[in-house]
Design a protein around this motif. Structure first.
Motif, PDB file in Angstrom:
ATOM      1  N   ILE A 138       0.831  -1.203   0.000  1.00 33.06           N
ATOM      2  CA  ILE A 138       0.000   0.000   0.000  1.00 33.06           C
ATOM      3  C   ILE A 138       0.868   1.257   0.000  1.00 33.06           C
ATOM      4  O   ILE A 138       0.653   2.173  -0.793  1.00 33.06           O
ATOM      5  CB  ILE A 138      -0.962  -0.011   1.201  1.00 33.06           C
ATOM      6  CG1 ILE A 138      -2.007  -1.111   1.010  1.00 33.06           C
ATOM      7  CG2 ILE A 138      -1.626   1.356   1.385  1.00 33.06           C
ATOM      8  CD1 ILE A 138      -2.851  -1.384   2.241  1.00 33.06           C
ATOM      9  N   VAL A 139       1.872   1.280   0.871  1.00 30.76           N
ATOM     10  CA  VAL A 139       2.760   2.442   0.957  1.00 30.76           C
ATOM     11  C   VAL A 139       3.501   2.646  -0.363  1.00 30.76           C
ATOM     12  O   VAL A 139       3.627   3.771  -0.851  1.00 30.76           O
ATOM     13  CB  VAL A 139       3.742   2.293   2.143  1.00 30.76           C
ATOM     14  CG1 VAL A 139       4.850   3.329   2.085  1.00 30.76           C
ATOM     15  CG2 VAL A 139       2.984   2.383   3.460  1.00 30.76           C
ATOM     16  N   THR A 140       3.969   1.580  -0.967  1.00 34.27           N
ATOM     17  CA  THR A 140       4.692   1.670  -2.238  1.00 34.27           C
ATOM     18  C   THR A 140       3.800   2.267  -3.327  1.00 34.27           C
ATOM     19  O   THR A 140       4.215   3.147  -4.076  1.00 34.27           O
ATOM     20  CB  THR A 140       5.204   0.280  -2.670  1.00 34.27           C
ATOM     21  OG1 THR A 140       6.096  -0.208  -1.672  1.00 34.27           O
ATOM     22  CG2 THR A 140       5.899   0.329  -4.009  1.00 34.27           C
ATOM     23  N   ILE A 141       2.564   1.790  -3.399  1.00 38.81           N
ATOM     24  CA  ILE A 141       1.626   2.300  -4.402  1.00 38.81           C
ATOM     25  C   ILE A 141       1.303   3.765  -4.131  1.00 38.81           C
ATOM     26  O   ILE A 141       1.289   4.593  -5.051  1.00 38.81           O
ATOM     27  CB  ILE A 141       0.345   1.441  -4.439  1.00 38.81           C
ATOM     28  CG1 ILE A 141       0.667   0.061  -5.029  1.00 38.81           C
ATOM     29  CG2 ILE A 141      -0.761   2.138  -5.239  1.00 38.81           C
ATOM     30  CD1 ILE A 141      -0.462  -0.937  -4.929  1.00 38.81           C
ATOM     31  N   GLU A 142       1.061   4.098  -2.881  1.00 39.85           N
ATOM     32  CA  GLU A 142       0.737   5.485  -2.544  1.00 39.85           C
ATOM     33  C   GLU A 142       1.898   6.428  -2.861  1.00 39.85           C
ATOM     34  O   GLU A 142       1.690   7.545  -3.335  1.00 39.85           O
ATOM     35  CB  GLU A 142       0.339   5.602  -1.072  1.00 39.85           C
ATOM     36  CG  GLU A 142      -1.011   4.988  -0.786  1.00 39.85           C
ATOM     37  CD  GLU A 142      -1.379   4.971   0.682  1.00 39.85           C
ATOM     38  OE1 GLU A 142      -2.578   4.836   0.968  1.00 39.85           O
ATOM     39  OE2 GLU A 142      -0.475   5.082   1.548  1.00 39.85           O
ATOM     40  N   ARG A 143       3.105   5.993  -2.636  1.00 40.47           N
ATOM     41  CA  ARG A 143       4.275   6.821  -2.948  1.00 40.47           C
ATOM     42  C   ARG A 143       4.476   6.976  -4.447  1.00 40.47           C
ATOM     43  O   ARG A 143       4.888   8.024  -4.929  1.00 40.47           O
ATOM     44  CB  ARG A 143       5.530   6.235  -2.307  1.00 40.47           C
ATOM     45  CG  ARG A 143       5.591   6.457  -0.820  1.00 40.47           C
ATOM     46  CD  ARG A 143       6.863   5.919  -0.228  1.00 40.47           C
ATOM     47  NE  ARG A 143       6.861   6.096   1.216  1.00 40.47           N
ATOM     48  CZ  ARG A 143       7.545   5.345   2.054  1.00 40.47           C
ATOM     49  NH1 ARG A 143       8.329   4.367   1.604  1.00 40.47           N
ATOM     50  NH2 ARG A 143       7.474   5.566   3.347  1.00 40.47           N
ATOM     51  N   ALA A 144       4.198   5.920  -5.193  1.00 46.67           N
ATOM     52  CA  ALA A 144       4.374   5.966  -6.644  1.00 46.67           C
ATOM     53  C   ALA A 144       3.311   6.833  -7.326  1.00 46.67           C
ATOM     54  O   ALA A 144       3.558   7.383  -8.395  1.00 46.67           O
ATOM     55  CB  ALA A 144       4.341   4.558  -7.220  1.00 46.67           C
ATOM     56  N   HIS A 145       2.158   6.956  -6.709  1.00 42.44           N
ATOM     57  CA  HIS A 145       1.038   7.711  -7.292  1.00 42.44           C
ATOM     58  C   HIS A 145       0.420   8.607  -6.217  1.00 42.44           C
ATOM     59  O   HIS A 145      -0.748   8.442  -5.860  1.00 42.44           O
ATOM     60  CB  HIS A 145      -0.024   6.753  -7.837  1.00 42.44           C
ATOM     61  CG  HIS A 145       0.506   5.761  -8.806  1.00 42.44           C
ATOM     62  ND1 HIS A 145       0.695   6.046 -10.143  1.00 42.44           N
ATOM     63  CD2 HIS A 145       0.920   4.472  -8.641  1.00 42.44           C
ATOM     64  CE1 HIS A 145       1.182   4.983 -10.754  1.00 42.44           C
ATOM     65  NE2 HIS A 145       1.330   4.019  -9.864  1.00 42.44           N
ATOM     66  N   PRO A 146       1.173   9.584  -5.706  1.00 36.94           N
ATOM     67  CA  PRO A 146       0.693  10.358  -4.557  1.00 36.94           C
ATOM     68  C   PRO A 146      -0.540  11.212  -4.822  1.00 36.94           C
ATOM     69  O   PRO A 146      -1.315  11.462  -3.904  1.00 36.94           O
ATOM     70  CB  PRO A 146       1.894  11.238  -4.201  1.00 36.94           C
ATOM     71  CG  PRO A 146       2.698  11.334  -5.447  1.00 36.94           C
ATOM     72  CD  PRO A 146       2.477  10.027  -6.166  1.00 36.94           C
ATOM     73  N   ASP A 147      -0.742  11.644  -6.040  1.00 36.30           N
ATOM     74  CA  ASP A 147      -1.847  12.561  -6.324  1.00 36.30           C
ATOM     75  C   ASP A 147      -2.942  11.940  -7.180  1.00 36.30           C
ATOM     76  O   ASP A 147      -3.806  12.646  -7.687  1.00 36.30           O
ATOM     77  CB  ASP A 147      -1.316  13.818  -7.035  1.00 36.30           C
ATOM     78  CG  ASP A 147      -0.329  14.582  -6.167  1.00 36.30           C
ATOM     79  OD1 ASP A 147      -0.523  14.600  -4.929  1.00 36.30           O
ATOM     80  OD2 ASP A 147       0.636  15.133  -6.715  1.00 36.30           O
ATOM     81  N   SER A 148      -2.903  10.639  -7.366  1.00 40.11           N
ATOM     82  CA  SER A 148      -3.838  10.027  -8.299  1.00 40.11           C
ATOM     83  C   SER A 148      -4.541   8.827  -7.679  1.00 40.11           C
ATOM     84  O   SER A 148      -3.964   7.746  -7.582  1.00 40.11           O
ATOM     85  CB  SER A 148      -3.102   9.589  -9.568  1.00 40.11           C
ATOM     86  OG  SER A 148      -3.978   8.880 -10.412  1.00 40.11           O
ATOM     87  N   GLY A 149      -5.778   9.046  -7.281  1.00 39.97           N
ATOM     88  CA  GLY A 149      -6.566   7.930  -6.755  1.00 39.97           C
ATOM     89  C   GLY A 149      -6.743   6.832  -7.783  1.00 39.97           C
ATOM     90  O   GLY A 149      -6.657   5.647  -7.476  1.00 39.97           O
ATOM     91  N   LEU A 150      -6.967   7.234  -9.049  1.00 33.84           N
ATOM     92  CA  LEU A 150      -7.126   6.221 -10.098  1.00 33.84           C
ATOM     93  C   LEU A 150      -5.793   5.565 -10.444  1.00 33.84           C
ATOM     94  O   LEU A 150      -5.755   4.377 -10.776  1.00 33.84           O
ATOM     95  CB  LEU A 150      -7.760   6.835 -11.342  1.00 33.84           C
ATOM     96  CG  LEU A 150      -9.240   7.199 -11.199  1.00 33.84           C
ATOM     97  CD1 LEU A 150      -9.756   7.855 -12.469  1.00 33.84           C
ATOM     98  CD2 LEU A 150     -10.063   5.977 -10.846  1.00 33.84           C
ATOM     99  N   GLY A 151      -4.705   6.316 -10.351  1.00 32.06           N
ATOM    100  CA  GLY A 151      -3.386   5.717 -10.568  1.00 32.06           C
ATOM    101  C   GLY A 151      -3.078   4.680  -9.499  1.00 32.06           C
ATOM    102  O   GLY A 151      -2.535   3.615  -9.793  1.00 32.06           O
ATOM    103  N   GLN A 152      -3.447   4.993  -8.269  1.00 32.12           N
ATOM    104  CA  GLN A 152      -3.259   4.038  -7.173  1.00 32.12           C
ATOM    105  C   GLN A 152      -4.115   2.798  -7.401  1.00 32.12           C
ATOM    106  O   GLN A 152      -3.656   1.667  -7.215  1.00 32.12           O
ATOM    107  CB  GLN A 152      -3.616   4.686  -5.834  1.00 32.12           C
ATOM    108  CG  GLN A 152      -2.643   5.753  -5.407  1.00 32.12           C
ATOM    109  CD  GLN A 152      -3.103   6.515  -4.176  1.00 32.12           C
ATOM    110  OE1 GLN A 152      -4.210   6.338  -3.683  1.00 32.12           O
ATOM    111  NE2 GLN A 152      -2.231   7.381  -3.679  1.00 32.12           N
ATOM    112  N   LEU A 153      -5.362   3.016  -7.815  1.00 34.12           N
ATOM    113  CA  LEU A 153      -6.249   1.881  -8.084  1.00 34.12           C
ATOM    114  C   LEU A 153      -5.705   1.013  -9.214  1.00 34.12           C
ATOM    115  O   LEU A 153      -5.685  -0.215  -9.117  1.00 34.12           O
ATOM    116  CB  LEU A 153      -7.657   2.379  -8.418  1.00 34.12           C
ATOM    117  CG  LEU A 153      -8.689   1.306  -8.750  1.00 34.12           C
ATOM    118  CD1 LEU A 153      -8.838   0.308  -7.594  1.00 34.12           C
ATOM    119  CD2 LEU A 153     -10.018   1.951  -9.096  1.00 34.12           C
ATOM    120  N   ALA A 154      -5.220   1.641 -10.281  1.00 34.46           N
ATOM    121  CA  ALA A 154      -4.661   0.889 -11.410  1.00 34.46           C
ATOM    122  C   ALA A 154      -3.457   0.060 -10.969  1.00 34.46           C
ATOM    123  O   ALA A 154      -3.315  -1.103 -11.350  1.00 34.46           O
ATOM    124  CB  ALA A 154      -4.276   1.834 -12.546  1.00 34.46           C
ATOM    125  N   ALA A 155      -2.589   0.655 -10.159  1.00 34.11           N
ATOM    126  CA  ALA A 155      -1.425  -0.079  -9.651  1.00 34.11           C
ATOM    127  C   ALA A 155      -1.867  -1.224  -8.753  1.00 34.11           C
ATOM    128  O   ALA A 155      -1.290  -2.322  -8.799  1.00 34.11           O
ATOM    129  CB  ALA A 155      -0.488   0.864  -8.908  1.00 34.11           C
TER     130      ALA A 155
END
Length: 90
Positions: free
Chosen positions: A11-28
């Motif tokens: 979760i932390v890795t995904i959040e760091r990779a896509h800090p401003d994108s809820g959809l980017g986080q979801l895609a990851a």
């Protein structure tokens, strides 16, 4: 067996990779989940196949999977039939 990665780390890795994108986080997250689900599904399928070849009823298989007989059969019956047909041709 592979080392298990704590869910919080993913979760932390995904959040760091896509800090401003809820959809980017979801895609990851979808990509990560798919990488985990495929081997899990294959593992279950393998042992469901073995259970069916040992004449264990779908009701018992479903009970062990925490689903109904019908759900187990719908999810795995085609796969079991295809594997059996493939090995019968050998």
């Amino acid at each position: 067996m592979d080392r298990q990665v704590p869910l919080r780390d993913v979760i932390v890795t995904i959040e760091r990779a896509h800090p401003d994108s809820g959809l980017g986080q979801l895609a990851a997250a979808v990509i990560h989940a798919a990488q985990w689900l495929w081997p899990a599904d294959q593992l279950l399928g393998y042992f469901v196949d073995r259970a069916r070849h040992a004449d264990i009823p779908w009701a018992e298989i479903g009970a062990h999977l925490g689903i109904s007989r019908q759900a187990a059969q719908k999810r795995f019956a085609t796969r079991v039939t295809e594997r059996h047909a493939a090995t019968s041709r050998l």
